[in-house]
Design an enzyme around this catalytic site. Structure first.
Site, PDB file in Angstrom:
ATOM      1  N   SER A  17       6.470  -3.872  -0.692  1.00  0.00           N
ATOM      2  CA  SER A  17       5.162  -3.127  -0.765  1.00  0.00           C
ATOM      3  C   SER A  17       4.996  -1.948  -0.336  1.00  0.00           C
ATOM      4  O   SER A  17       4.224  -1.019  -0.545  1.00  0.00           O
ATOM      5  CB  SER A  17       4.300  -3.844   0.361  1.00  0.00           C
ATOM      6  N   GLU A  71       2.360  -4.395 -10.234  1.00  0.00           N
ATOM      7  CA  GLU A  71       2.614  -3.091 -10.223  1.00  0.00           C
ATOM      8  C   GLU A  71       4.014  -2.894 -10.458  1.00  0.00           C
ATOM      9  O   GLU A  71       4.940  -3.206  -9.792  1.00  0.00           O
ATOM     10  CB  GLU A  71       2.054  -2.396  -8.889  1.00  0.00           C
ATOM     11  N   ASN A  98      -2.856  -1.551  -2.714  1.00  0.00           N
ATOM     12  CA  ASN A  98      -2.915  -1.454  -1.286  1.00  0.00           C
ATOM     13  C   ASN A  98      -3.749  -0.405  -0.764  1.00  0.00           C
ATOM     14  O   ASN A  98      -4.204  -0.441   0.327  1.00  0.00           O
ATOM     15  CB  ASN A  98      -1.631  -1.563  -0.751  1.00  0.00           C
TER      16      ASN A  98
END
Ligand code: NAD
Length: 294
Positions: A123, A156, A194
């Protein structure tokens, strides 16, 4: 019908919350699926959770019983890295720790076929830096699934500086074959989603902290007015308060954006063992723990 690429062999390395969800996507999408974890018990639990989720999906009419059984039959679990030798694509979903992921990428170099692709579900870490740990950085790519991966379509896709166009195209084709929706982003911390999700979650937590509203009212407001499928506090409970803390810390470390500072309430809840759905108590109380109800 699953396409040719979906009949590929996909290994998921790291069988935690995300790895289990990604493995469901792979097996359901038609790929031979290997669930690998250094912790053999964790790999077996992931396989059990996958089966439960697929069986429940059949009960709910989201797939036929035959489809669920076929998906279960395509999945196996292992704690032996050598069992990944035949994989076309390895999606790593190990701890969000550079040393752990870099070590895993290095070990994969020794067992994978030369043409295999390695994708990271990181992430916050740089794909270019992670790829630097591999002898084949041109075949390393970012593939960031959303939680819960077994229900969310978005992925993504992120090339590192040395990722080849062929690797990026192959990763995109794998996503599409599995029924996912890929979007492309640069190799930048937090990619796209995010940047919206972390500040929203933190804002909602701060409203609870200040006693402005109850979690259920905040979540209902966001779902109703903004059309989100889950409210931010429901999402944080699903993600896990401990994971949310680590994610905010890692994200803030690289962005220095004050919106990414983890609210104090999250630290207190983690210290109290209120980790969200997995512990039975977060912003809400849960009868059953675990994150794999269909
Ligand atoms: N939880 C989320 O909301 C979320 C969302 C998107 C992406 N991610 C990313 O997905 C990754 C995994 O997150 P998670 O929440 O599933 O973590 P988790 O803690 O639930 O699971 C991590 C798993 O990795 C295993 N592991 C550790 N070292 C390993 C190694 N060398 N080889 C194989 N397995 C190893 C652990 O035993 C554990 O089962 C992280 O990079 C995280 O940033 C998480």
């Amino acid at each position: 019908m699953p396409s040719e690429r979906a009949k590929a062999t996909i290994a998921v390395a790291g069988a935690g919350t995300m790895g289990t969800g990604i493995a469901i996507v792979a097996a359901r999408g038609g790929a031979q699926t290997i669930v690998f974890d250094v912790d053999g018990q964790r790999a077996q639990v992931a396989l059990r959770d996958m089966r439960r989720f697929l069986e429940r999906s059949a009960e709910l009419g989201r797939m036929t019983r035959e489809q669920a059984e076929a998906a279960c039959a395509r999945a196996r679990a292992t704690s032996r890295l050598e069992d990944l030798a035949g994989a076309d694509l390895v999606i790593e979903a190990a701890f969000e720790d550079f040393k752990v992921k870099a070590g895993l990428l290095r070990s994969l170099d020794d067992v994978l076929r030369p043409e295999a692709i390695v994708a990271s579900n990181t992430s916050t870490l740089s794909i270019t830096q992670l790829a630097g740990a591999s002898k084949r950085p041109q075949q390393v790519v970012g593939m960031h699934f959303c939680l819960p991966a077994q229900l969310m379509k978005l992925v993504e896709l992120t090339p590192g500086l040395l990722t080849s166009a062929e690797t990026l195209a192959a990763a995109e084709a794998h996503c599409i074959a599995l029924g996912q929706i890929p979007i492309r982003t640069k190799d930048t911390p937090g990619f796209i989603l995010n940047h919206f999700v972390i500040p929203l979650n933190n804002d909602a937590i701060r409203l609870v902290e200040r006693g402005v509203a109850a979690p259920a009212d905040i979540d209902r407001g966001v779902r109703t007015a903004l059309g989100y499928p889950l409210g931010p506090l429901q999402l944080v409970d699903l993600v896990g308060l401990d994971t949310q803390l680590r994610l905010c810390e890692a994200f803030h470390e690289v962005t220095r954006d004050p919106r990414h500072v983890c609210p104090h309430l999250v630290r207190q809840m983690v210290a109290a063992g209120h980790l969200g759905k997995k512990s039975g108590q977060g912003f809400y109380r849960y009868e059953s723990t675990g994150t794999f109800g269909a």
